[in-house]
Design an enzyme around this catalytic site. Sequence first.
Site, mmCIF file in Angstrom:
data_model
loop_
_atom_site.group_PDB
_atom_site.id
_atom_site.type_symbol
_atom_site.label_atom_id
_atom_site.label_comp_id
_atom_site.label_asym_id
_atom_site.label_seq_id
_atom_site.Cartn_x
_atom_site.Cartn_y
_atom_site.Cartn_z
ATOM 1 N N ASP A 21 8.348 -5.832 3.871
ATOM 2 C CA ASP A 21 8.685 -6.761 2.784
ATOM 3 C C ASP A 21 7.768 -7.981 2.809
ATOM 4 O O ASP A 21 7.305 -8.393 3.878
ATOM 5 C CB ASP A 21 10.157 -7.185 2.945
ATOM 6 N N HIS A 38 0.224 -5.902 -2.299
ATOM 7 C CA HIS A 38 0.435 -4.508 -1.876
ATOM 8 C C HIS A 38 -0.871 -3.927 -1.317
ATOM 9 O O HIS A 38 -0.871 -3.174 -0.352
ATOM 10 C CB HIS A 38 0.914 -3.651 -3.060
ATOM 11 N N LEU A 132 1.977 11.946 16.565
ATOM 12 C CA LEU A 132 2.873 11.029 15.847
ATOM 13 C C LEU A 132 3.416 11.650 14.553
ATOM 14 O O LEU A 132 2.649 12.206 13.769
ATOM 15 C CB LEU A 132 2.094 9.743 15.507
HETATM 16 C C1 FPP Z 1 8.037 -5.009 -0.570
HETATM 17 O O1 FPP Z 1 7.378 -6.228 -0.833
HETATM 18 C C2 FPP Z 1 7.085 -3.918 -0.531
HETATM 19 C C3 FPP Z 1 7.113 -2.845 -1.355
HETATM 20 C C4 FPP Z 1 8.138 -2.665 -2.401
HETATM 21 C C5 FPP Z 1 6.091 -1.804 -1.288
HETATM 22 C C6 FPP Z 1 5.444 -1.567 0.036
HETATM 23 C C7 FPP Z 1 4.135 -0.936 -0.215
HETATM 24 C C8 FPP Z 1 3.009 -1.097 0.500
HETATM 25 C C9 FPP Z 1 2.947 -1.823 1.761
HETATM 26 C C10 FPP Z 1 1.726 -0.537 0.023
HETATM 27 C C11 FPP Z 1 1.707 0.924 -0.316
HETATM 28 C C12 FPP Z 1 2.180 1.768 0.797
HETATM 29 C C13 FPP Z 1 1.486 2.739 1.396
HETATM 30 C C14 FPP Z 1 2.126 3.541 2.466
HETATM 31 C C15 FPP Z 1 0.097 3.070 1.076
HETATM 32 P P1 FPP Z 1 7.788 -7.041 -2.129
HETATM 33 O O2 FPP Z 1 6.844 -6.687 -3.206
HETATM 34 O O3 FPP Z 1 9.231 -6.823 -2.453
HETATM 35 O O4 FPP Z 1 7.561 -8.503 -1.634
HETATM 36 P P2 FPP Z 1 8.343 -9.815 -2.088
HETATM 37 O O5 FPP Z 1 9.735 -9.709 -1.496
HETATM 38 O O6 FPP Z 1 7.551 -10.897 -1.447
HETATM 39 O O7 FPP Z 1 8.333 -9.872 -3.569
#
Ligand code: FPP
Length: 248
Positions: A21, A38, A132
Amino acid sequence: MQFPPELDPDKIPVHVAIIMDGNGRWAQQRSMPRPLGHKVGVESVQAVVRAADDLNIKVLTLYAFSTENWKRPPFEVNALMGLLKSFLLRELETMLENNVSLRCLGQKDRLPKAVRETLDKVIAETADNDGLIFNLALNYGSRVEIIDAVQAVAHKCEVGELAVDGIDEELFAAHLYTGGLPDPDLLIRTGGEARLSNFLLWQASYAEIYFVDTLWPDFREDDLVDAIRVYQGRQRRFGKTGDQVQQS
Ligand code: FPP
């Protein structure tokens, strides 16, 4: 990565699960569009997969896209799907070299065709690897997963394959998307929020939970080592008293 001297190699968690997150906030703090958070978050994914392997973690589960994430603006959903596809294509070779096997937790059918096909290809090509186990939770929701398992078990009862009395925790767990895998020992959530957000609700019953303020794009090898160091300092009691655990 060298094995860190501050960690006990005999107490490495077998299964580590992470709620990644804070990507959006990381970008917003820099006046950048959220998808850039992201994008940098993908670099953290790469670093953590490599570190997990080096630390001898057996199963790594990353929460990449929830059943609720479809509610985000289309440009953000599309950006995430694009990043996912390019990540899979780019990492396939490394996964093969490092004996990593990729699995998907979640209902793949709602993912865009190109992502689904890429995912299926990487899963198939890495299926025989016995290093893994790297689970990507995609279109994943724990409640949907539990309903899916209830339906599968109920169906077996309906056709006479299973007696109702035969349903126990082990049998039920075998019908979850994580069937056959150990429960997470350590569940990490980055980004400063302290909730589970529909992630591994059954499986995390006895997980040690580690909430950390670091935003996911800033989370790297050292942060994983810190989380494991804290985990190793905790006493896992599984319902017993502290004295009982110390004596065993
Ligand atoms: C939450 O942060 C994160 C996500 C909803 C997506 C996670 C995705 C990635 C790390 C990249 C793609 C993944 C892979 C495996 C290639 P948020 O956007 O909710 O953050 P915020 O709470 O600060 O708004």
